[in-house]
Scaffold this motif. Structure first.
Motif, PDB file in Angstrom:
ATOM      1  N   GLY A 424     -56.919  11.328  64.249  1.00  0.00           N
ATOM      2  CA  GLY A 424     -56.453   9.968  64.039  1.00  0.00           C
ATOM      3  C   GLY A 424     -57.553   8.929  63.991  1.00  0.00           C
ATOM      4  O   GLY A 424     -57.269   7.721  63.858  1.00  0.00           O
ATOM      5  N   GLN A 425     -58.799   9.345  64.079  1.00  0.00           N
ATOM      6  CA  GLN A 425     -59.909   8.393  64.073  1.00  0.00           C
ATOM      7  C   GLN A 425     -59.988   7.686  62.731  1.00  0.00           C
ATOM      8  O   GLN A 425     -59.979   8.303  61.666  1.00  0.00           O
ATOM      9  CB  GLN A 425     -61.215   9.156  64.359  1.00  0.00           C
ATOM     10  N   SER A 426     -60.032   6.337  62.769  1.00  0.00           N
ATOM     11  CA  SER A 426     -60.015   5.558  61.534  1.00  0.00           C
ATOM     12  C   SER A 426     -61.327   5.660  60.770  1.00  0.00           C
ATOM     13  O   SER A 426     -61.354   5.544  59.542  1.00  0.00           O
ATOM     14  CB  SER A 426     -59.717   4.082  61.846  1.00  0.00           C
ATOM     15  N   ASP A 427     -62.401   5.860  61.486  1.00  0.00           N
ATOM     16  CA  ASP A 427     -63.716   5.971  60.845  1.00  0.00           C
ATOM     17  C   ASP A 427     -64.348   7.288  61.288  1.00  0.00           C
ATOM     18  O   ASP A 427     -65.230   7.308  62.162  1.00  0.00           O
ATOM     19  CB  ASP A 427     -64.593   4.787  61.242  1.00  0.00           C
ATOM     20  N   PRO A 428     -63.879   8.416  60.741  1.00  0.00           N
ATOM     21  CA  PRO A 428     -64.330   9.724  61.229  1.00  0.00           C
ATOM     22  C   PRO A 428     -65.813   9.960  60.938  1.00  0.00           C
ATOM     23  O   PRO A 428     -66.377   9.402  59.989  1.00  0.00           O
ATOM     24  CB  PRO A 428     -63.454  10.711  60.458  1.00  0.00           C
ATOM     25  N   PRO A 429     -66.458  10.802  61.755  1.00  0.00           N
ATOM     26  CA  PRO A 429     -67.876  11.119  61.538  1.00  0.00           C
ATOM     27  C   PRO A 429     -68.026  12.053  60.343  1.00  0.00           C
ATOM     28  O   PRO A 429     -67.040  12.593  59.831  1.00  0.00           O
ATOM     29  CB  PRO A 429     -68.265  11.818  62.838  1.00  0.00           C
ATOM     30  N   PRO A 430     -69.247  12.262  59.890  1.00  0.00           N
ATOM     31  CA  PRO A 430     -69.462  13.195  58.769  1.00  0.00           C
ATOM     32  C   PRO A 430     -69.070  14.615  59.161  1.00  0.00           C
ATOM     33  O   PRO A 430     -69.028  14.973  60.344  1.00  0.00           O
ATOM     34  CB  PRO A 430     -70.972  13.075  58.496  1.00  0.00           C
ATOM     35  N   ARG A 431     -68.770  15.438  58.158  1.00  0.00           N
ATOM     36  CA  ARG A 431     -68.349  16.812  58.411  1.00  0.00           C
ATOM     37  C   ARG A 431     -69.447  17.628  59.097  1.00  0.00           C
ATOM     38  O   ARG A 431     -69.174  18.685  59.670  1.00  0.00           O
ATOM     39  CB  ARG A 431     -67.973  17.495  57.097  1.00  0.00           C
TER      40      ARG A 431
END
Length: 520
Positions: A424-431
């Protein structure tokens, strides 16, 4: 040539004075020692001559056997050698299919050595294989042999060891199924010019006394780079133990000499990156490499099926042991009713004597499925073996189950990783960010209260770690260490993690290398 012979004799003589080999049961020790010395002389003589490849070609009828026809050739158990008296018996393998180079077998009984000639009456030829009985099978020989002993019931002799193909041999103890293989030597494994596979060319099968619970097998090994004499003192039981002595003579300089190699398979499991289209959660004969260093540290390295060839080196001096381990012994872990991976044995190698400085090397090879052995582990000494030199190694190897009794610390039972994003993170980290979870169990963790200050200590070669923490597992028997890793660009990260309590290390060292290009 005379100079080479003098160097051989000096090097091997000093080694033999340092540590005499273990003897056999009863009064046969001196006779077996003398026979082993004669096999050693043959190995030395071979190394002083040009290499000659194997034996003559198989009879034409056996050269093109397919898999199905070869499987229709079965050894007749009633023809087993020594089955009429004593605890041990021997059954033989037919040549054909992949096994196109016969080995010479000799029976050693009451001090006499007799060549074992091929006799088709010892085999059953079913289906299409029955046509072979109408052909000329002179020169067929034997591909190898298997040893039998009453492991489970007193009235039945179970198969517990197989010598078949090149320098491979496989061991299986009580309630185990065949899995990984041991080998006499690994030469130039994972080098660009290709691996050399030395082969056992002759065997001497020493008949034990009727009441004996161990037996001895001698072997002559040959390859383009070296020749060698081997002694196997084998003790079957719940786990199969073998004391091995190898006397090696080099024809030419060896780039890489792998001692006491173990070969296994890892198709997929906890360390696999990305989804696997398989109803089975895990498919492997071994799931990790365990090392006991000369400094007393226990290291656990989970295995992988990489996207490209990976070679890892663990520097050490006077190693205490290493092995490939199948820790997960629960059927639910694999869900395979045919392969029964939970029954596959682990195998340990314990040096006898000081092997000096060198390294344990782990080779992981990409494999599309479980039909390929893609894992190899062995020891390489710092002193290379040069043409005309001799070398001697002694070690004990044995099968076991999930763990070694001499490894008292908490052990790794699970390694999991995935994308390091928060749901649910709005600004997810890179893969590229990875979330690692390592579960430990046993040792000091047994019965440890949840409020105890168990800490994780992590060493990292490159990259950045976030949120390193430990938590007790719900079953009350183990703890989890977890963290998030941000790799440094596309560079691999070598990680070492251990658990500590009140300043003391209470777990083995978890070691893993994450390659960012493994993400799928």
């Amino acid at each position: 040539m005379h100079q080479r012979k003098r160097r051989f004799g000096l090097a091997l003589g000093l080694a033999l004075m340092a540590a005499p080999p273990a003897g056999a049961e009863g009064g046969e020790t001196a006779e077996i020692d003398a026979l082993f010395d004669r096999v050693t002389e043959q190995a030395q003589a071979r190394a002083e001559a040009a290499y000659r490849r194997g034996a003559a070609a198989l009879p034409e009828a056996l050269r093109d056997l397919d898999y199905d026809t070869y499987r229709q050739i079965r050894f007749d158990p009633e023809a087993a050698l020594w089955h009429d008296a004593g605890l041990f018996s021997i059954q033989l393998f037919h040549t054909g299919f992949l096994f196109d180079t016969p080995v010479q077998l000799h029976l050693v009984e009451e001090g006499d050595t007799t060549p074992l000639t091929f006799d088709p009456q010892r085999f059953r030829y079913d289906g299409q294989a029955a046509e072979l009985l109408e052909q000329d099978l002179d020169g067929a020989g034997h591909a190898g042999f298997r040893l039998h002993f009453p492991l489970h019931r007193a009235e039945y002799q179970d198969e517990f060891a197989v010598f078949l193909g090149a320098s491979y041999f496989r061991l299986v103890g009580r309630d185990q199924g065949y899995g990984l293989s041991a080998r006499g030597l690994a030469i130039d494994t994972a080098l660009p010019h290709g691996e050399e596979f030395p082969a056992f060319r002759e065997f001497w099968l020493v008949r034990p006394a009727p009441e004996a619970s161990r037996m001895t097998v001698l072997a002559l090994l040959d390859s383009p780079s070296l020749a060698g004499a081997y002694r196997f003192d084998i003790a079957p039981g719940r786990d199969i133990g073998v004391e091995v002595e190898a006397r090696l003579f080099a024809r030419r300089d060896l780039a890489k000499l792998g001692v006491a190699p173990l070969t296994s398979m890892f198709a997929h499991g906890d360390t696999s990156a990305g989804p696997i289209d398989d109803h089975r959660p895990a498919v492997h004969d071994s799931e990790g490499l365990l090392i006991h260093t000369g400094r007393g540290e226990w290291i656990w390295r989970p295995l992988t099926n990489p996207r490209q060839l990976r070679v890892s080196q663990f520097l050490d001096a006077a190693p205490a042991g290493f092995g490939l381990v199948q820790r997960s012994r629960d059927f639910a872990r694999y869900l395979d009713l045919e392969a029964r991976y939970e029954r596959r044995p682990s195998q340990w190698v314990e040096p006898l004597g000081d092997w000096g400085a060198g390294r344990v090397e782990l080779v992981e090879i990409p494999a599309p499925d479980e039909t390929h052995d893609n894992i190899v582990a062995y020891w390489i000494g710092d002193t290379p073996l040069k043409a005309g030199e001799a070398r001697r190694f002694r070690y004990r190897t044995h099968t076991f189950g999930a763990s070694l009794p001499e490894a008292p610390q908490a052990r790794v039972v699970r390694t999991r990783h995935g994308w390091g994003a928060v749901p649910g993170q709005s600004d997810p980290p890179p893969r590229s960010r990875r979330h690692f979870m390592i579960d430990f169990r046993g040792g000091e963790l047994e019965g440890l209260a949840p409020d105890q200050p168990v800490q994780a200590e992590l060493d990292l070669s490159r990259g950045r770690v976030r949120h390193l923490q430990t938590q007790p597992l719900p079953d009350g028997r183990g703890w989890r260490a977890s963290f998030r890793l941000d790799p440094e660009g596309g560079q691999p990260a070598d990680m070492r993690l251990r658990l500590r309590l009140y300043g003391d290390t209470i777990s083995e060292t978890w070691n893993h290398v994450w390659y960012p290009d493994e993400s799928r």
